[in-house]
Design an enzyme around this catalytic site. Structure first.
Site, PDB file in Angstrom:
ATOM      1  N   GLU A  52      52.805  49.847  20.806  1.00  0.00           N
ATOM      2  CA  GLU A  52      51.643  49.630  19.941  1.00  0.00           C
ATOM      3  C   GLU A  52      51.102  48.217  20.137  1.00  0.00           C
ATOM      4  O   GLU A  52      51.856  47.240  20.087  1.00  0.00           O
ATOM      5  CB  GLU A  52      52.065  49.756  18.461  1.00  0.00           C
TER       6      GLU A  52
ATOM      7  N   HIS B  73      47.107  56.625  24.719  1.00  0.00           N
ATOM      8  CA  HIS B  73      47.220  57.764  23.805  1.00  0.00           C
ATOM      9  C   HIS B  73      45.993  58.682  23.938  1.00  0.00           C
ATOM     10  O   HIS B  73      46.099  59.894  23.894  1.00  0.00           O
ATOM     11  CB  HIS B  73      47.345  57.240  22.361  1.00  0.00           C
TER      12      HIS B  73
ATOM     13  N   ASP C 213      42.904  55.666  20.919  1.00  0.00           N
ATOM     14  CA  ASP C 213      43.531  54.397  21.321  1.00  0.00           C
ATOM     15  C   ASP C 213      44.137  54.446  22.723  1.00  0.00           C
ATOM     16  O   ASP C 213      44.526  55.517  23.171  1.00  0.00           O
ATOM     17  CB  ASP C 213      44.597  53.969  20.292  1.00  0.00           C
TER      18      ASP C 213
END
Ligand SMILES: [Zn+2]
Length: 213
Positions: free
Chosen positions: A103, A142, A151
Site C-alpha cells: 500500500e 490493483h 489504485d
C-alpha cells in the site's frame, strides 16, 4: 531503509506462493489523503470486527520513515479481493494467496506520490523479486487485476518505478575523501573488453600495460 513490524489480525496462514506483487493506494476522503495511523488501525483495529477485514503486507508512508509491515510474506493478506491475472499461462483468480500487497499512502487519482515512496517501493520490490523470483511482468496495480478498483491510479508513474527496478548499482571504488579523484586499489584488476567491442584507445592502453608486465 528500515522495516517496522506491526502485526495485523487479518491474515491467513494458507498461501500458495508469492508469484505476484500488487500495488495499492490507501485512498482519500473529501480530498484529504487518509492518514497513516488511519490505515494502520484499519488493518489492526483495537477491537475485533467481523466484517470488512482487510490488510496488506506493507505500507509505505508519504514522509520518510520505516516501511511498515503488517503481514508476513509467507502468509496471505487480504488486499486483492475478487481479482484475476494470468500467471505462467494460467488464468488465476482471487490473487491474495499468490501475492504480496503493498500500500502506498495516498490517492493516485488525485495526487502524485512522493520521492521517498518511489525510493522505498523500488528498494522493497527489488528485494522481493529476488527473494521469490518474481518477474517484472507480474508486478501489477490493483486496477489491473480487477475493474472494481482504481489504485494506484493515473498519478502512479510506472515508467519511473520500472526504471528504478531495472537499474543496477555496481559496487566499485568510491571517492572516499570527496576530492573528486577515485583511486583504484593497486591490486584491482581493470577488465578491458576483448574482441570487436574494444575501442582503439583500449587497444593502445592494453598495449602499454603489456610493456610493464
Ligand atoms: Zn487496492
Amino acid at each position: 531503509m528500515e522495516i517496522e513490524w506491526i502485526e495485523s489480525q487479518f491474515f491467513s496462514t494458507e498461501k500458495i506462493s508469492n508469484e505476484m506483487i500488487i500495488i495499492h493506494h490507501t485512498g482519500s476522503h473529501n480530498g484529504k489523503i487518509n492518514s497513516l495511523q488511519g490505515t494502520i488501525s484499519w488493518f489492526k483495529p483495537d477491537e475485533w470486527r467481523s466484517s470488512r477485514q482487510v490488510s496488506a503486507q506493507y505500507i509505505i508512508a508519504r514522509e520518510e520513515r520505516p516501511i511498515i509491515q503488517m503481514v508476513q510474506d509467507e502468509h496471505t493478506a487480504w488486499h486483492a479481493g475478487r481479482s484475476q491475472w494470468e500467471i505462467n499461462g494460467v488464468l488465476c483468480h482471487n490473487l491474495n494467496n499468490r501475492s504480496i500487497g503493498i500500500e502506498l499512502q495516498g490517492d493516485g487519482q488525485l495526487f502524485p506520490y512522493t520521492k521517498f515512496q518511489y525510493e522505498a517501493l523500488i528498494w522493497l520490490v527489488k528485494q522481493k523479486m529476488e527473494q521469490f523470483n518474481i518477474p517484472i511482468e507480474l508486478i501489477r496495480g490493483h486496477e489491473e487485476i480487477t475493474s472494481r478498483k482504481p489504485d494506484p491510479g493515473p498519478y502512479f508513474d510506472w515508467e519511473r518505478f520500472k526504471k528504478g527496478l531495472t537499474s543496477v548499482t555496481v559496487p566499485g571504488p568510491t571517492d572516499d575523501d570527496g576530492d573528486g579523484i577515485i583511486w583504484l586499489d593497486e591490486n584491482e584488476k581493470v577488465k578491458i573488453p576483448s574482441g570487436k567491442d574494444r575501442s582503439i584507445l583500449e587497444v593502445i592502453i592494453d598495449f602499454f600495460a603489456g610493456l610493464f608486465k
